[in-house]
Write a protein that holds these residues in place. Structure first.
Motif, short mmCIF file in Angstrom:
data_model
loop_
_atom_site.label_atom_id
_atom_site.label_comp_id
_atom_site.label_asym_id
_atom_site.label_seq_id
_atom_site.Cartn_x
_atom_site.Cartn_y
_atom_site.Cartn_z
N VAL A 117 29.27 85.20 -1.39
CA VAL A 117 28.22 86.24 -1.89
C VAL A 117 28.30 86.35 -3.26
O VAL A 117 27.13 86.08 -4.06
CB VAL A 117 28.23 87.80 -1.56
CG1 VAL A 117 27.16 88.63 -1.92
CG2 VAL A 117 27.94 87.81 0.36
N GLU A 118 29.42 86.36 -3.95
CA GLU A 118 29.77 86.13 -5.31
C GLU A 118 29.41 84.91 -5.93
O GLU A 118 28.66 84.97 -6.90
CB GLU A 118 31.04 86.45 -5.80
CG GLU A 118 31.68 87.95 -5.18
CD GLU A 118 32.67 88.39 -6.23
OE1 GLU A 118 32.72 88.05 -7.50
OE2 GLU A 118 33.48 89.19 -5.65
N VAL A 119 29.28 83.83 -5.41
CA VAL A 119 29.07 82.42 -5.81
C VAL A 119 27.38 82.47 -5.91
O VAL A 119 26.91 82.00 -6.72
CB VAL A 119 29.64 81.41 -4.92
CG1 VAL A 119 28.96 80.33 -5.13
CG2 VAL A 119 31.10 81.32 -4.92
N SER B 38 22.26 82.72 -8.74
CA SER B 38 20.93 82.88 -8.73
C SER B 38 20.61 84.04 -9.65
O SER B 38 19.32 84.27 -9.84
CB SER B 38 20.40 83.53 -7.10
OG SER B 38 21.14 84.38 -6.72
N ARG B 39 21.55 84.69 -10.29
CA ARG B 39 21.37 85.78 -11.14
C ARG B 39 20.21 86.77 -10.97
O ARG B 39 19.25 86.63 -11.70
CB ARG B 39 21.54 85.12 -12.60
CG ARG B 39 22.41 84.41 -12.95
CD ARG B 39 23.01 83.93 -14.33
NE ARG B 39 21.94 83.14 -14.95
CZ ARG B 39 21.15 83.42 -15.96
NH1 ARG B 39 21.12 84.55 -16.39
NH2 ARG B 39 20.28 82.55 -16.21
N PRO B 40 20.13 87.47 -9.74
CA PRO B 40 19.20 88.28 -9.43
C PRO B 40 19.25 89.52 -10.30
O PRO B 40 20.22 90.01 -11.20
CB PRO B 40 19.63 88.70 -8.23
CG PRO B 40 21.06 88.71 -8.06
CD PRO B 40 21.57 87.66 -8.90
N ASP B 41 17.95 90.34 -10.37
CA ASP B 41 17.86 91.68 -11.01
C ASP B 41 18.23 92.86 -10.24
O ASP B 41 18.50 93.85 -10.56
CB ASP B 41 16.52 91.77 -11.65
CG ASP B 41 16.06 90.63 -12.46
OD1 ASP B 41 16.87 90.38 -13.44
OD2 ASP B 41 15.08 90.04 -12.26
N LEU B 42 18.14 92.45 -8.91
CA LEU B 42 18.72 93.49 -7.81
C LEU B 42 19.02 93.03 -6.68
O LEU B 42 18.58 91.72 -6.27
CB LEU B 42 17.21 94.51 -7.57
CG LEU B 42 17.24 95.46 -6.44
CD1 LEU B 42 17.85 96.56 -7.19
CD2 LEU B 42 16.11 95.78 -5.84
N TRP C 280 30.90 96.55 -0.05
CA TRP C 280 31.34 96.37 -1.29
C TRP C 280 30.45 95.52 -2.21
O TRP C 280 30.54 95.34 -3.15
CB TRP C 280 32.57 95.15 -1.01
CG TRP C 280 32.19 94.23 0.24
CD1 TRP C 280 32.86 94.53 1.23
CD2 TRP C 280 31.55 93.05 0.11
NE1 TRP C 280 32.49 93.59 2.24
CE2 TRP C 280 31.65 92.62 1.50
CE3 TRP C 280 30.87 92.31 -0.57
CZ2 TRP C 280 31.14 91.41 2.03
CZ3 TRP C 280 29.95 91.16 -0.27
CH2 TRP C 280 30.38 90.75 1.09
N VAL C 281 28.92 95.51 -1.81
CA VAL C 281 28.02 94.83 -2.60
C VAL C 281 27.73 95.66 -4.03
O VAL C 281 27.74 95.01 -4.97
CB VAL C 281 26.73 94.63 -1.70
CG1 VAL C 281 25.35 94.50 -2.90
CG2 VAL C 281 26.79 93.49 -0.81
N PRO C 282 27.67 97.11 -3.98
CA PRO C 282 27.59 97.51 -5.22
C PRO C 282 28.52 97.31 -6.04
O PRO C 282 28.42 96.99 -7.62
CB PRO C 282 27.65 98.90 -4.79
CG PRO C 282 27.21 99.19 -3.43
CD PRO C 282 27.71 98.03 -2.90
#
Ligand SMILES: O=c1ccn([C@@H]2O[C@H](COP(=O)(O)OP(=O)(O)O[C@H]3OC[C@@H](O)[C@H](O)[C@H]3O)[C@@H](O)[C@H]2O)c(=O)[nH]1
Length: 434
Positions: free
Chosen positions: A83-85, A90-94, A102-104
């Protein structure tokens, strides 16, 4: 859970946003046909790593019985690196998420906002996932005295009780640490529970509406079923399905079949075979097929549920009240009969029976067992033309349906949801969602 997420992704893409959708390899294949904007929505496969105890190839809860979910939870946690990769690339905004607590943390590390998007009912979150309550006991200030567990729900709680602590910790961590909370529901049905969740977590709760796609007329109901159903009069057939995760014990499976037979009505049952059975024939009650020939079918493969519910011959939906099926039942013209199995399904059921009074529930014994007689009584109580309860729930259901499908209500929710998100993130460059 993936399906409403993909419908939401379609809405975001429709409004000009780009989405990277992380999901296990097998689910990617199943969801591809639902992706209406392949240029804007990238389905990005995640490999579910092997974990001792997890059957080979299992990637989602629907691949395994509830007793093995504990291994899947560990495997999902081990996808964090992947997920981190993807976030870095993709450098999302959200980031929208629902299960990986652990996503937050990952989002904060990358300077991204996170939103927990819940596709279970607000009622269930308010009852079970707000601090201060206990398993089966609502927290202080819970806004309903009707939507509660009862003695005969112990069976639904016991299958889940070993997981409750783990789910509770994950959900409350997610709800506490995310930047925004959203729920797949609407104010008209669950407003008071959404307000309660917002007040307890001190966050705005955004609603997407039920996120059901328009019926896809380009993929009509399979000829075989269309033809079979068309033999029967309008609104006369009982359709029964229990979602993607329930496997009945053999005796309860047989009781369900016998209960449908006992109704005297035409019926179509779509279920997975009971535990331990290799074929459907070995699982059916003796002589059953002969007796119901021409009026009843028990089918163990996937069917096009929304299209079946929309068939004019289908008049009653016997359901487990999973949150997806709950919305599909409300949007249909069918009478609704409920047999919940898991904890959230019990609360969804009470919402439809006790709060909205649009459905009836099959009576169970304290052990959780339901008899063929009770199933048949519940079905006939809503299908019998002269039944008082039948006309009452039909009237309430049709009023509610009118409201929920009224022009603008569903699209209004998505429009407002996306607009609010855009405003919330205005300070940033809001052009990609993960
Ligand atoms: O044969 C089938 C069976 C099911 N379906 C579809 O599969 C979906 C099932 O979703 P549901 O949410 O009702 O049921 P699931 O069993 O998958 O639910 C799971 O997630 C939601 C939670 O509320 C439930 O507690 C959990 O079991 C429905 O959209 C239904 O139309 C088919 O299209 N064909």
């Amino acid at each position: 859970h993936f399906t409403p997420y993909l419908h939401l992704a379609n809405k975001l893409a429709e409004k000009g946003h780009r989405v990277t959708f992380l999901l296990p390899t097998k689910a990617k294949k199943q969801l591809e046909p639902l992706n209406l904007f392949p240029d804007s929505i990238v389905l990005h496969p995640i490999t579910i790593p092997h974990v001792d105890g997890l059957p080979a190839g299992a990637e989602t809860p629907s691949d395994i019985p509830i007793t093995l979910w504990k291994f899947l939870i560990v495997a999902i946690d081990r996808t964090r690196d992947q997920v981190e990769v993807a976030v870095r690339a993709s450098r999302p905004d959200l980031i929208l998420f629902d299960y990986a607590y652990w996503v937050p943390e990952v989002a904060k590390e990358h300077g991204v906002k996170s939103m927990m998007y819940n596709v279970i009912s607000a009622t269930c979150i308010a009852h079970d996932l707000v601090p201060g309550g206990g398993f089966g006991v609502p927290p202080p200030g819970y806004p309903s005295y009707k939507l509660l567990f009862r003695a005969h729900d112990a069976h639904a709680m016991s299958s889940f009780s070993v997981y409750y602590k783990r789910f509770y910790d994950r959900f409350t961590t997610s709800l506490t640490n995310c930047d925004f909370i959203s729920v797949r529901t609407c104010e008209e049905i669950e407003g008071m529970f959404c307000d309660y969740i917002g007040s307890q977590y001190k966050k705005n709760v955004l609603l997407t509406g039920p996120m059901l796609p328009e019926l896809d007329r380009s993929q009509p109901l399979e000829d075989k079923w269309n033809h079979w159903l068309s033999w029967f009069g309008p609104g006369s057939v009982v359709y029964c399905a229990l979602g993607s995760q329930i496997t009945l014990e053999n005796d309860q499976f047989q009781e369900l079949c016998l209960g449908m037979e006992l109704t005297g009505l035409p019926f179509f049952v779509a279920l997975t075979p009971p535990r331990g059975a290799k074929t459907i024939q070995e699982a059916l009650p003796e002589g059953f097929e002969e007796r119901v020939k021409g009026r009843g079918v028990v089918w163990v493969e996937w069917v096009q549920q929304p299209l079946i519910l929309a068939h004019p011959s289908v008049g009653c939906f016997v359901s487990h009240c999973g949150f997806g099926s709950m919305w599909e039942s409300l949007m249909s013209d069918c009478q609704i009969v409920l047999i919940p199995y898991l904890a959230d399904q019990v609360l969804n059921t009470r919402l439809l029976t006790d709060e909205l009074e649009v459905a009836v529930e099959v009576q169970r014994e304290e052990t959780g067992w339901f008899s063929k007689e009770n199933l048949s009584v519940a079905v006939n109580s809503v299908m019998d033309k002269d039944s008082e309860i039948g006309s009452q729930v039909r009237k309430n259901h049709s009023k509610l349906k009118e409201l929920v499908v009224s022009p603008g209500l569903l699209t209004g929710y998505t429009d407002k949801f996306v607009e609010t998100l855009e405003n919330l993130l205005k300070v940033q460059n809001f052009n990609e969602l993960l």
